[in-house]
Write a protein that holds these residues in place. Structure first.
Motif, mmCIF file in Angstrom:
data_model
loop_
_atom_site.group_PDB
_atom_site.id
_atom_site.type_symbol
_atom_site.label_atom_id
_atom_site.label_comp_id
_atom_site.label_asym_id
_atom_site.label_seq_id
_atom_site.Cartn_x
_atom_site.Cartn_y
_atom_site.Cartn_z
ATOM 1 N N GLN A 1 0.818 -1.207 0.000
ATOM 2 C CA GLN A 1 0.000 0.000 0.000
ATOM 3 C C GLN A 1 0.852 1.257 0.000
ATOM 4 N N SER A 2 1.934 1.259 0.782
ATOM 5 C CA SER A 2 2.814 2.428 0.820
ATOM 6 C C SER A 2 3.448 2.679 -0.545
ATOM 7 N N ALA A 3 3.847 1.603 -1.220
ATOM 8 C CA ALA A 3 4.458 1.746 -2.542
ATOM 9 C C ALA A 3 3.455 2.333 -3.532
ATOM 10 N N LEU A 4 2.196 1.866 -3.470
ATOM 11 C CA LEU A 4 1.173 2.399 -4.368
ATOM 12 C C LEU A 4 0.965 3.893 -4.128
ATOM 13 N N GLU A 5 0.999 4.300 -2.865
ATOM 14 C CA GLU A 5 0.811 5.715 -2.555
ATOM 15 C C GLU A 5 1.997 6.531 -3.053
ATOM 16 N N ILE A 6 3.188 5.976 -2.944
ATOM 17 C CA ILE A 6 4.375 6.664 -3.460
ATOM 18 C C ILE A 6 4.256 6.854 -4.974
ATOM 19 N N TYR A 7 3.877 5.793 -5.673
ATOM 20 C CA TYR A 7 3.711 5.895 -7.126
ATOM 21 C C TYR A 7 2.664 6.958 -7.472
ATOM 22 N N ARG A 8 1.587 7.011 -6.685
ATOM 23 C CA ARG A 8 0.530 7.995 -6.958
ATOM 24 C C ARG A 8 1.078 9.414 -6.809
ATOM 25 N N ILE A 9 1.844 9.636 -5.759
ATOM 26 C CA ILE A 9 2.418 10.969 -5.523
ATOM 27 C C ILE A 9 3.383 11.341 -6.653
ATOM 28 N N PHE A 10 4.224 10.387 -7.049
ATOM 29 C CA PHE A 10 5.181 10.652 -8.126
ATOM 30 C C PHE A 10 4.455 10.975 -9.434
ATOM 31 N N ASP A 11 3.487 10.131 -9.787
ATOM 32 C CA ASP A 11 2.759 10.335 -11.040
ATOM 33 C C ASP A 11 1.980 11.649 -11.021
ATOM 34 N N GLU A 12 1.387 11.958 -9.882
ATOM 35 C CA GLU A 12 0.649 13.213 -9.750
ATOM 36 C C GLU A 12 1.599 14.394 -9.913
ATOM 37 N N PHE A 13 2.765 14.312 -9.286
ATOM 38 C CA PHE A 13 3.741 15.387 -9.408
ATOM 39 C C PHE A 13 4.167 15.589 -10.856
#
Length: 442
Positions: free
Chosen positions: A55-67
């Motif tokens: 779950q933490s990795a998915l949230e990291i990917y979301r933040i990166f992609d959003e950025f």
């Protein structure tokens, strides 16, 4: 802050005034425009779809992609503004209005706030100057934006490097795949050893006993008919038969017990291996996701997180190799089960001499007849049979307890090794975790 309505109202004034910009402003604008265009080539365009991750990795990917998405949208908006800046400003107003409409201005994405928002605010301030006809201030503002753009470029370059470093380590199954491969290799080798020892034990017991029975049959077939009595009624022959029956019973019981021990041993190693695998998966999961939780909670920067992941793979692989090194059963297993062949070989020497003596007695009885009775020739062999029986019984017990002790102690050795390596692992990764925590505090 100038509102959207104010901007649209001022647009009419600007159109009438046809405010003029100096050549210096246009030159600065073109330089800045070229710089932003070059940035578009380094920002990743493709987004990878991530599933089945922590779950933490998915949230990291979301933040990166959003950025990355918000950053690209912001640059596109700024480029539209810069392209329209000319000697007169009337064409710029509508695109300046779009700067105020960007959703990114309200973004709370930690990377976007740190990397891109400062530049976006500067361009927004520039638009306020343009729509406010403050032409004399545009040149200074644009030069200031150009200087801030260099800082933005450094922040973006570092952010992209850090993103690449983190995404290169986060998620994926390469560690889990390596763990499963290591476990599969050890289980395959364990199964091979199990089959090897079982086959060798069966072959050894069968080989020796078949050989002894063959010599017994040779002996009984050589008893001459002229002896004139039933061999089964003779004490010497009966003693040999009882001895062979004893050997058959002792070796059969021992083989059954050793097969059971081998099965227990395989189960013991399998359980230890399963424990090591589960422990390794937990260690990998913790080491991979520890900085992510801190980053997501705002307790660590992307830079600290990226630095943490540097050389993490080597650290994890070293820990895994050390853990699986503990599942060392082959040497103890070989020492225990190879003793069987040695004991059978020693027994075989004594049995061979005794059986050959019986065969020789049969030959003598056949040759000399009544001058040398068979029982008389066999009389001295009873004691040897008894002594050999005592040796076999003692050695069978010795082998039984030796294998049992070796099996139990092998479990102790593996368990002690795992505990030692677990503490070594804490020492190895402790420095990395401490370094990350110290970096996060600064």
């Amino acid at each position: 802050m100038i509102s959207r309505d104010t901007i649209l109202g001022l647009a009419l004034l600007v159109l009438a005034a046809e405010a003029q910009l100096s050549p210096k402003v246009i030159e600065t604008k073109e330089t800045f425009l070229h710089e932003l265009h070059s940035l578009q080539d380094v920002i990743p365009k493709d987004r990878t779809v991530h599933t089945n991750e922590h779950q933490s990795a998915l949230e990291i990917y979301r933040i990166f992609d959003e950025f990355l998405t918000q950053n690209q949208e912001s640059i596109d908006a700024v480029l539209r503004v810069l392209k329209l800046i000319d000697h007169n400003l009337e064409n710029v107003i509508q695109d300046c209005v779009k700067i105020f409409d960007l959703d990114s201005l309200d973004s709370i994405n930690v990377l976007f706030v740190q990397v891109t928002k400062p530049l976006l605010y500067e361009v927004r301030d520039l638009c306020e100057l343009i729509t406010g006809k403050r032409v004399d201030e545009v040149e200074i503002a644009l030069e200031q934006i150009e200087r801030h753009a260099a800082d933005y470029r450094q922040r973006l370059d570092q952010a992209l490097k850090d993103i690449a470093s983190v995404t290169g380590q986060v998620g994926g199954d390469h560690f889990n795949d390596r763990i499963q491969l290591k476990e599969t290799q050890l289980l395959t080798h364990l199964e091979m050893l199990n089959n090897t020892f079982s086959t060798e034990m069966d072959q050894n017991f069968t080989k020796y006993f078949t050989k002894w029975i063959g010599k017994y049959k040779q002996f009984t077939s050589m008893i001459p008919d002229s002896v004139g009595y039933d061999a089964n009624d003779q004490p010497g022959i009966a003693a040999l038969f009882n001895f062979l029956d004893f050997l058959d019973n002792e070796t059969s019981v021992l083989q059954t017990e050793l097969d059971e021990f081998l099965s227990y041993w395989v189960d013991l190693v399998d359980e230890t291996l399963d424990s090591v695998t589960n422990g390794s998966l937990e260690v990998v999961d913790f080491l991979e996701n520890y900085p992510l939780e801190n980053f997501l909670n705002g307790e660590a920067s992307l830079k600290c997180t990226a630095e943490y992941y540097q050389n993490l793979e080597g650290t994890i692989l070293a820990v895994l190799d050390e853990f699986y090194w503990c599942v060392d059963y082959e040497q103890e297993m070989m020492k225990a089960f190879l003793q069987i062949g040695s004991v059978l070989d020693s027994t075989d020497k004594a049995v061979d001499f005794v059986l050959d003596s019986y065969i020789t007695c049969a030959k003598l009885a056949g040759q000399f007849g009544s001058d040398l009775e068979l029982e008389e020739c066999l009389a001295d062999l009873d004691e040897l049979l008894d002594q050999t029986s005592e040796f076999v019984e003692r050695k069978c017990n010795e082998i039984y307890y030796h294998v049992e002790d070796a099996m139990v102690f092998s479990g102790v050795i593996m368990g002690a090794c795992v505990h030692m390596k677990a503490r070594d692992a804490v020492f190895q990764v402790g420095g990395k975790l401490t370094g990350f925590d110290e970096c996060s505090k600064n």
